[in-house]
Design an enzyme around this catalytic site. Structure first.
Site, PDB file in Angstrom:
ATOM      1  N   GLY A  11       6.024 -10.446  -6.077  1.00 23.88           N
ATOM      2  CA  GLY A  11       6.909  -9.962  -7.120  1.00 23.88           C
ATOM      3  C   GLY A  11       6.578 -10.682  -8.413  1.00 23.88           C
ATOM      4  N   TYR A  12       7.501 -10.639  -9.381  1.00 27.75           N
ATOM      5  CA  TYR A  12       7.243 -11.280 -10.672  1.00 27.75           C
ATOM      6  C   TYR A  12       6.942 -12.771 -10.504  1.00 27.75           C
ATOM      7  CZ  TYR A  12       9.044  -7.023 -12.830  1.00 27.75           C
ATOM      8  OH  TYR A  12       9.235  -5.718 -13.213  1.00 27.75           O
ATOM      9  N   GLU A 167      22.141   0.476 -15.677  1.00 32.00           N
ATOM     10  CA  GLU A 167      20.924   1.203 -16.042  1.00 32.00           C
ATOM     11  C   GLU A 167      20.749   2.446 -15.173  1.00 32.00           C
ATOM     12  OE1 GLU A 167      18.066  -1.769 -18.371  1.00 32.00           O
ATOM     13  OE2 GLU A 167      17.700  -1.743 -16.201  1.00 32.00           O
ATOM     14  N   ASP A 295      14.096 -14.687  -6.838  1.00 30.65           N
ATOM     15  CA  ASP A 295      15.408 -14.377  -6.266  1.00 30.65           C
ATOM     16  C   ASP A 295      15.695 -15.160  -4.994  1.00 30.65           C
ATOM     17  OD1 ASP A 295      15.462 -12.586  -8.315  1.00 30.65           O
ATOM     18  OD2 ASP A 295      15.652 -10.780  -7.078  1.00 30.65           O
TER      19      ASP A 295
END
Length: 390
Positions: A11-12, A167, A295
């Site tokens: 992931g990021y 969003e 996370d």
């Protein structure tokens, strides 16, 4: 001999960590192995768009091999089964990996807060595959409505009013009327509700920006039910704490995250929602050679609140972990994690947004939307810069 650095998750946080470490080290200093269950990196900050058909899967995924290119990073497509920190070994579905340094960046899973039926009867939005399922389900609701005229098919509920929830609501507010027209369904039959247990939407944003967001969404037909927890979900019905019920075939839950169970199961110290506690250098508490980022971890900001699970924070965690792994190799001073918060922009649909851009500047409407549009890959800017490095 080169130190073996195993990074779990692309992931990021994990991807930036791998790329930054590649930049800092030579092949003689570090053997970098990146493990991910998919062959692609997901732009999770944009999943609300494919969830309503505004983008295709290819628009929110990037091949990991194309990112890594000829860099000295070995990519392993596999699923992590367990971690043995005593043996310094990771078990994958297809075998085992030993390590000198380990980075756990496996992300999070959905938190259901023990609400009966919520896990079984709701959709979640944490992957491209989940976004595709939501899109297919919504399309099917409209396709089949005229066969039985069930109002629950045209009632769409989003649980949670944080970044992801709002969003998604914004995209749905723009897309649902188009689907009604496409399938010859009365627009007035379509309902879109956002349910939030907290007393306000978009926590962390300025009150004026929140008011603008609420007004914009309500103007496009969104009904907010704020300060009202969901207490149970059954097939076709959502129960609220007030005693009210919402007949619906579509409950999308975005109300929270918790740590991946592997972290706690492997003996790392966690907080009540399963996210790992780390020191100021992003190392697992009590560990000299394990970093837990993104996370998967829990870090308090100077104001005493935990940093939110955002891509902006995750990329900086990845960079910090890489710097500190290199510092460990070289036996030099490590750097405490001190992220630079660059503001935030929340999309409210196709042509509207709100933004807090630094300490003083705030933007709404067209201006914030343009900022959002121009910087939709802003959290990958670090990755882009690292791609060019040797």
């Amino acid at each position: 001999m080169a130190k073996k650095v195993v990074i779990l998750g692309a992931g990021y946080a994990g991807l930036v960590c791998a790329l930054e470490l590649n930049k800092l080290t030579t092949a003689q200093e570090a053997e970098i192995i990146l493990v991910n269950k998919h062959e692609y990196h997901q732009l999770v900050t944009q999943l609300h768009e494919p969830a309503v058909g505004a983008k295709e899967e290819k628009d929110v995924t990037i091949s990991i091999n194309s990112i890594l290119g000829a860099k000295k990073i070995k990519f392993v497509k596999d699923v992590v089964v367990s971690i043995d920190k005593t043996a310094k070994e990771v078990t994958l579905e297809s075998g085992k990996l030993s390590y000198d340094y380990l980075v756990i960046a496996l992300g999070s899973e959905t938190e259901y807060f023990g609400i009966p039926g919520l896990k079984e009867y709701s959709y979640t939005l944490k992957s491209v595959n989940q976004a595709n399922r939501i899109r297919e389900h919504i399309e099917q609701c409209f396709q089949t409505y005229n066969q039985d005229k069930k109002d629950s098919k045209l009632t769409f509920v989003v649980g949670g009013a944080g970044f992801t929830g709002i969003e998604l609501v914004g995209e749905l507010a723009d897309m649902l009327p188009q689907l009604a027209q496409k399938y010859n369904v009365p627009k007035e039959k379509v309902k879109l509700l956002n349910v939030e247990a907290a007393p306000m939407i978009l926590p962390g944003f300025d009150e004026g920006l929140v008011a603008h967001a609420k007004q914009s969404l309500e103007g496009r037909g969104v009904k907010f039910i704020i300060g009202t927890p969901v207490v149970q979900v059954e097939p076709g019905i959502v129960h609220l704490k007030t005693g009210d019920t919402i007949p619906t075939d579509t409950m999308i839950w975005t109300g929270g995250v918790r740590g991946i169970p592997i972290v706690a199961e492997s003996g790392f110290e966690t907080e009540p929602r399963g996210r790992a506690k780390v020191d100021e250098y992003m190392r697992a508490l009590g560990e000299e050679d394990v970093w837990i980022i993104g996370d998967s971890c829990f870090v308090l900001s100077p104001n005493g609140r935990p940093y939110p699970p955002t891509a902006q924070i995750s990329t900086q965690m990845g960079e910090n972990a890489a710097v500190n792994i290199y510092a460990s190799m070289k036996h030099v001073k490590k750097e405490a994690f001190a992220p630079v918060l660059l503001g935030a922009v929340a999309s409210l649909g196709r042509k509207n947004a709100i933004g807090s851009l630094g300490k003083k500047m705030k933007a709404t409407g067209w201006l914030a939307y343009r900022v959002k549009d121009a910087s939709k890959y802003r959290y990958l800017a670090k990755i882009g810069a690292l791609l060019k490095s040797k």
